[in-house]
Design a protein around this motif. Structure first.
Motif, PDB file in Angstrom:
ATOM      1  N   UNK A  73       0.826  -1.208   0.000  1.00  0.00           N
ATOM      2  CA  UNK A  73       0.000   0.000   0.000  1.00  0.00           C
ATOM      3  C   UNK A  73       0.860   1.258   0.000  1.00  0.00           C
ATOM      4  N   UNK A  74       2.114   1.125   0.430  1.00  0.00           N
ATOM      5  CA  UNK A  74       3.038   2.266   0.441  1.00  0.00           C
ATOM      6  C   UNK A  74       3.924   2.301  -0.798  1.00  0.00           C
ATOM      7  N   UNK A  75       3.689   1.368  -1.739  1.00  0.00           N
ATOM      8  CA  UNK A  75       4.523   1.278  -2.935  1.00  0.00           C
ATOM      9  C   UNK A  75       3.647   1.195  -4.195  1.00  0.00           C
ATOM     10  N   UNK A  76       2.937   2.270  -4.502  1.00  0.00           N
ATOM     11  CA  UNK A  76       2.012   2.243  -5.645  1.00  0.00           C
ATOM     12  C   UNK A  76       2.682   1.940  -6.976  1.00  0.00           C
ATOM     13  N   UNK A  77       3.924   2.349  -7.162  1.00  0.00           N
ATOM     14  CA  UNK A  77       4.605   2.081  -8.429  1.00  0.00           C
ATOM     15  C   UNK A  77       4.823   0.580  -8.630  1.00  0.00           C
ATOM     16  N   UNK A  78       5.214  -0.116  -7.561  1.00  0.00           N
ATOM     17  CA  UNK A  78       5.402  -1.565  -7.661  1.00  0.00           C
ATOM     18  C   UNK A  78       4.065  -2.256  -7.912  1.00  0.00           C
ATOM     19  N   UNK A  79       3.023  -1.773  -7.215  1.00  0.00           N
ATOM     20  CA  UNK A  79       1.682  -2.337  -7.424  1.00  0.00           C
ATOM     21  C   UNK A  79       1.261  -2.190  -8.879  1.00  0.00           C
ATOM     22  N   UNK A  80       1.497  -0.999  -9.439  1.00  0.00           N
ATOM     23  CA  UNK A  80       1.120  -0.752 -10.837  1.00  0.00           C
ATOM     24  C   UNK A  80       1.871  -1.697 -11.782  1.00  0.00           C
ATOM     25  N   UNK A  81       3.160  -1.915 -11.511  1.00  0.00           N
ATOM     26  CA  UNK A  81       3.951  -2.825 -12.344  1.00  0.00           C
ATOM     27  C   UNK A  81       3.403  -4.250 -12.259  1.00  0.00           C
ATOM     28  N   UNK A  82       3.091  -4.698 -11.045  1.00  0.00           N
ATOM     29  CA  UNK A  82       2.596  -6.065 -10.853  1.00  0.00           C
ATOM     30  C   UNK A  82       1.274  -6.274 -11.581  1.00  0.00           C
ATOM     31  N   UNK A  83       0.316  -5.379 -11.335  1.00  0.00           N
ATOM     32  CA  UNK A  83      -1.012  -5.546 -11.916  1.00  0.00           C
ATOM     33  C   UNK A  83      -0.997  -5.405 -13.438  1.00  0.00           C
ATOM     34  N   UNK A  84      -0.265  -4.435 -13.939  1.00  0.00           N
ATOM     35  CA  UNK A  84      -0.195  -4.235 -15.388  1.00  0.00           C
ATOM     36  C   UNK A  84       0.433  -5.434 -16.075  1.00  0.00           C
ATOM     37  N   UNK A  85       1.486  -5.967 -15.480  1.00  0.00           N
ATOM     38  CA  UNK A  85       2.160  -7.143 -16.045  1.00  0.00           C
ATOM     39  C   UNK A  85       1.221  -8.339 -16.110  1.00  0.00           C
ATOM     40  N   UNK A  86       0.470  -8.559 -15.044  1.00  0.00           N
ATOM     41  CA  UNK A  86      -0.446  -9.700 -15.011  1.00  0.00           C
ATOM     42  C   UNK A  86      -1.585  -9.530 -16.004  1.00  0.00           C
ATOM     43  N   UNK A  87      -2.162  -8.333 -16.060  1.00  0.00           N
ATOM     44  CA  UNK A  87      -3.288  -8.085 -16.967  1.00  0.00           C
ATOM     45  C   UNK A  87      -2.870  -8.294 -18.421  1.00  0.00           C
ATOM     46  N   UNK A  88      -1.671  -7.857 -18.770  1.00  0.00           N
ATOM     47  CA  UNK A  88      -1.213  -7.947 -20.157  1.00  0.00           C
ATOM     48  C   UNK A  88      -0.821  -9.366 -20.564  1.00  0.00           C
ATOM     49  N   UNK A  89      -0.405 -10.182 -19.599  1.00  0.00           N
ATOM     50  CA  UNK A  89       0.214 -11.463 -19.946  1.00  0.00           C
ATOM     51  C   UNK A  89      -0.536 -12.702 -19.479  1.00  0.00           C
ATOM     52  N   UNK A  90      -1.637 -12.516 -18.771  1.00  0.00           N
ATOM     53  CA  UNK A  90      -2.383 -13.670 -18.265  1.00  0.00           C
ATOM     54  C   UNK A  90      -3.746 -13.786 -18.945  1.00  0.00           C
ATOM     55  N   UNK A  91      -4.204 -15.016 -19.069  1.00  0.00           N
ATOM     56  CA  UNK A  91      -5.481 -15.269 -19.744  1.00  0.00           C
ATOM     57  C   UNK A  91      -6.647 -15.367 -18.769  1.00  0.00           C
ATOM     58  N   UNK A  92      -6.386 -15.198 -17.467  1.00  0.00           N
ATOM     59  CA  UNK A  92      -7.438 -15.312 -16.457  1.00  0.00           C
ATOM     60  C   UNK A  92      -7.761 -13.944 -15.874  1.00  0.00           C
ATOM     61  N   UNK A  93      -8.809 -13.894 -15.065  1.00  0.00           N
ATOM     62  CA  UNK A  93      -9.182 -12.655 -14.394  1.00  0.00           C
ATOM     63  C   UNK A  93      -8.097 -12.260 -13.392  1.00  0.00           C
ATOM     64  N   UNK A  94      -7.863 -10.968 -13.283  1.00  0.00           N
ATOM     65  CA  UNK A  94      -6.873 -10.450 -12.330  1.00  0.00           C
ATOM     66  C   UNK A  94      -7.584  -9.515 -11.356  1.00  0.00           C
TER      67      UNK A  94
END
Length: 520
Positions: free
Chosen positions: A134-155
């Motif tokens: 919660x104190x690292x929004x940039x890392x959160x954005x990287x994690x979520x964006x990476x998963x959304x772009x590269x995974x075939x399941x719901x994130x």
């Protein structure tokens, strides 16, 4: 998926009741039970990314499951075919690279992947995971964006409230911009615990900030009262959220999902939970799933103690160490035996890749005696004080075998789920083994020794201790003189045979003449 794509509500996460990810609780038995009672989706407990990355995936046909195991064969996750379209695997991570690798391990076996950003416990936050994100929004954005772009399941992701309101609302907007399908908001801050009041007003502000589905969490009542949030209409009105995630209420009484489904209007401010008797019925269903899917007794004991609380049956369960003893408290002895046999007969060795443990060096199959004999120590010691291995060793120390040089030798083999099978060799001429997989090597050796004692006619046994009728066994019995394949009257007499009616076993060890010939 772009941020604009996320602007439309994802209907699959709207108007839902969901089982929350709970450490030591949200395993396969609880997830299936929640689905039975009407949960729309179920979450696994948090699994650390590196642990998932180390897993290999195997098909467990006997259980209709996929097993995820570490290199030492420790079971990390078991997913049943029935839950595939209802399951979200929660991952603990602080790295977009590791998060993607872990998600790729499970994406073919689940409906979605959730990133844990809400756990306040030190075991999660010290690694930069959980609420530390919660104190690292940039890392959160990287994690979520990476998963959304590269995974075939719901994130999806699960968060807590952030002390500064504007920072919290900005965090929600950032999550939405990543293109995730939903976000769960636990209505407390990282420093707060379940005893602290949930902040309904802040949950509502968070939910109003985004257009993606928001799932409310942290609305539980108490062990004695399920609280006031027992309808989705109530949840929506008070929090502005689309769905409800249930944690402690489900842990206390999993039938809460059925109650939420059926209850349309609250009759009072609080709705009492079911009586303890009804809770024991819920616990009984959970126990049956634990037995069927081969989960250890420790898991059930932890779950039932958190569910029922103070009750005589909990005290009895707390003092048990064996699943068979727990099943006896719920009148499930026969169910336990039948399921145990299925598991044991289908267990495969991950090292030898053989469906059965085969004795080595025994050319004549007639010299091999095997059947399923689970060594239940607590039950055994109430009848016979001397362990089977000791009895076997003392027997061959008799002058009768002075010239035979018979020394029992035990060979154990690891099987899946950290179980063991064992072969007892006698002078390399005879082999005895139990087809039952024990939880540890010592019990496996004792089980093989017991098979040897029974096979040589040195130890009596009851019909309900033998799960397979072995013709090789019937002619070796010295007492009682019944064939295991005899008529029903004989079977009834044998099944009613009691060890307690006999003289102490050590004083009456006898042996067939044919056994002497084995080692002559």
């Amino acid at each position: 998926m772009s941020g604009s794509d996320a602007s439309t509500k994802d209907n699959c996460f709207g108007n839902c009741v969901i089982l929350a990810p709970m450490v030591r609780i949200s395993k396969l038995p609880m997830r299936l039970l929640a689905l039975d009672y009407g949960a729309d989706f179920v979450f696994t407990e948090e699994i650390i990314d590196r642990r998932l990355m180390s897993c290999s995936v195997t098909r467990n046909e006997a259980l209709s499951c996929f097993d995820f195991r570490e290199p030492d064969h420790t079971l990390v996750l078991r997913i049943h075919d029935r839950e595939k379209d209802k399951l979200l695997v929660q991952i603990g991570t602080a790295s977009s690279e590791n998060a993607l690798k872990a998600a790729k391990i499970v994406e073919n076996y689940c409906f979605g992947v959730d990133i844990n950003m809400g756990c306040p416990k030190s075991f999660s936050t010290t690694g930069g995971m959980g609420a530390a994100l919660l104190k690292k929004p940039q890392i959160v954005e990287q994690i979520l964006t990476t998963l959304v772009k590269n995974c075939s399941v719901k994130i999806t992701c699960k968060i807590r409230l952030i002390p500064n309101l504007e920072d919290g609302l900005q965090f929600m907007r950032m999550i939405e911009s990543c293109g995730v399908n939903a976000v769960t908001v636990h209505g407390r801050f990282q420093s707060e615990r379940p005893k602290d009041q949930v902040h309904l007003d802040l949950i509502k502000l968070y939910a109003a900030e985004v257009k993606i589905p928001v799932i409310a969490n942290g609305l539980a009542g108490t062990r004695e009262s399920l609280g006031e949030f027992l309808t989705l209409e109530k949840v929506k009105n008070e929090t502005g959220c689309d769905s409800l995630m249930v944690a402690r209420n489900a842990m206390w009484n999993c039938s809460v999902f059925k109650i939420i489904r059926k209850l349309k209007n609250l009759q009072s401010e609080h709705f009492s939970v079911s009586t303890v008797d009804e809770k024991t019925q819920v616990a009984k269903k959970l126990l049956k799933y634990c037995v069927t899917f081969d989960f250890p007794v420790q898991y059930f004991k932890y779950a039932v103690q958190n569910s029922i609380g103070d009750h005589p049956i909990v005290d009895k369960v707390r003092n048990t160490t064996l699943m068979s003893e727990v099943c006896a408290q719920f009148d499930l002895e026969e169910f336990y035996r039948s399921e145990l046999l299925k598991i044991s007969l289908t267990m495969e060795s991950p090292l030898q890749k053989k469906p059965k443990l085969e004795p080595n060096g025994i050319e004549d199959d007639r010299n091999v005696i095997m059947f399923s004999y689970p060594f239940e120590y607590n039950k055994y010691r109430k009848v016979i004080t001397v362990p089977p291995k000791t009895l076997l060793s003392e027997f061959f120390n008799k002058p009768l075998f002075k010239n035979c040089e018979v020394k029992p030798r035990f060979e154990t083999t690891p099987f899946q789920d950290s179980r063991w099978k064992c072969v007892c060799y006698l002078s390399e001429r005879r082999a005895f083994l139990s087809t039952y997989c024990e939880r540890n090597k010592k019990h496996a050796e004792q089980g093989a020794a017991a098979v040897a004692l029974i096979g040589m006619g040195m130890m009596d046994h009851r019909l309900d201790m033998i799960y397979r009728n072995e013709p090789t066994l019937s002619h070796l019995m010295t007492r009682p003189h019944f064939s295991l394949k005899g008529d029903s009257d004989q079977a009834t007499e044998l099944s009613s045979f009691r060890y307690e009616d006999q003289i102490d076993l050590k004083t009456r060890l006898t042996v067939h003449d044919s056994v002497l010939e084995w080692f002559a």
